[in-house]
Write an enzyme that holds these catalytic residues in place. Structure first.
Site, PDB file in Angstrom:
ATOM      1  NE  ARG A 228      -2.232  -1.370   3.560  1.00 41.77           N
ATOM      2  CZ  ARG A 228      -2.777  -1.455   4.760  1.00 41.77           C
ATOM      3  NH1 ARG A 228      -4.057  -1.166   4.929  1.00 41.77           N
ATOM      4  NH2 ARG A 228      -2.062  -1.837   5.798  1.00 41.77           N
TER       5      ARG A 228
ATOM      6  CE1 TYR B 243       1.385 -13.055  11.882  1.00 42.13           C
ATOM      7  CE2 TYR B 243       2.455 -14.315  13.621  1.00 42.13           C
ATOM      8  CZ  TYR B 243       2.495 -13.698  12.383  1.00 42.13           C
ATOM      9  OH  TYR B 243       3.652 -13.740  11.645  1.00 42.13           O
TER      10      TYR B 243
END
Length: 255
Positions: A38, A161
């Site tokens: 990004r 996670y």
């Protein structure tokens, strides 16, 4: 690495840390590397550094939000148009939010699933299709996994996670089996590091930078370049050698 010169590699999450180190290593070995993230400005800076250093390959920055499938598909379309397609896919992008199983926010869990599991799977599918349509039979898909995909540490902040990384372990083996069923010589590898000194802990513990710093100060950690070296090792193996999973830990890491 001679046979990879001039060929195209995609590295996701290439703006910082492990991804940036991998991208630079592949450029050093003469590959044409599409680095996506990004924050494309950091990749643009890295590309300029590679060019100034006279490295034999090239780094092409590409802005892509991996949580958005349309952006991923658009990226693969652009790679096809500009560079024919992908020969190597390094699924490096990953994130962790401190969202325990008993009190975590659903949006944090979803963000981890979107990037760590779904984006990896979408990129894998699209990379394989790119190779298949060009009759590339010696491609390589490498997933940057984690030791958290092989054991559970007693820390609630990373339990979800860990679940996403266990998924990567399963996905990599499933991919290997499907590639064999497809009668292709495209290879699948997972690299599972333990503690690596990057921005990871500071993002995980964004509200407690001292805790993040203490994590890295506790032992001599792995460095991003160590993981990049493992990627080069996997790519350098003879075409008949399948390297399934590389487990990497700091010498001092207990679990």
């Amino acid at each position: 690495m001679e046979r990879w010169k001039g060929r195209v590699a995609l590295v996701t999450g290439a703006s910082v840390g492990i991804g940036a180190a991998i991208a630079k290593a592949l450029v050093r070995h003469g590959m044409k590397v599409v680095g996506c993230a990004r924050n494309v400005e950091k990749i643009e800076k890295l590309a300029a550094e590679c060019q100034s250093a006279g490295l034999s390959g090239s780094l092409i920055p590409y802005k892509c939000d991996l949580s958005n499938e349309e952006e991923i598909l658009s990226m693969f379309s652009a790679i096809k148009t500009l560079h024919q397609g992908v020969d190597v896919c390094i699924n490096n992008a990953g994130l962790a939010h401190s969202e325990p199983l008993l009190s975590g926010k659903t949006e944090g869990w979803r963000a981890m699933m979107d990037v760590n599991v779904l984006a990896l799977s979408i990129c894998t599918r699209e990379a394989y299709q790119s190779m298949k349509e060009r009759n590339v039979d010696d491609g390589h898909i490498i997933n940057i996994n984690s030791m958290s995909g092989h054991r559970i540490v007693p820390s609630a902040s990373v339990h979800f996670y860990s679940a996403t990384k266990y998924a990567v372990t399963a996905l990599t083996e499933g991919l290997r089996q499907e590639l064999r069923e497809a009668k292709t010589h495209i290879r699948a590898t997972a690299i599972s590091p333990g503690l690596v000194e990057t921005e990871f802990a500071f993002r995980l513990h964004s509200d407690d930078p001292e805790k993040a710093a203490a994590t890295y100060a506790s032992i001599k950690c792995l460095e991003a370049g160590d993981i990049a070296s493992a990627v080069v090792y996997a790519l350098s193996a003879p075409p008949h050698v399948q390297i399934g999973d590389i487990l990497m830990r700091p010498v001092e890491q207990v679990s």
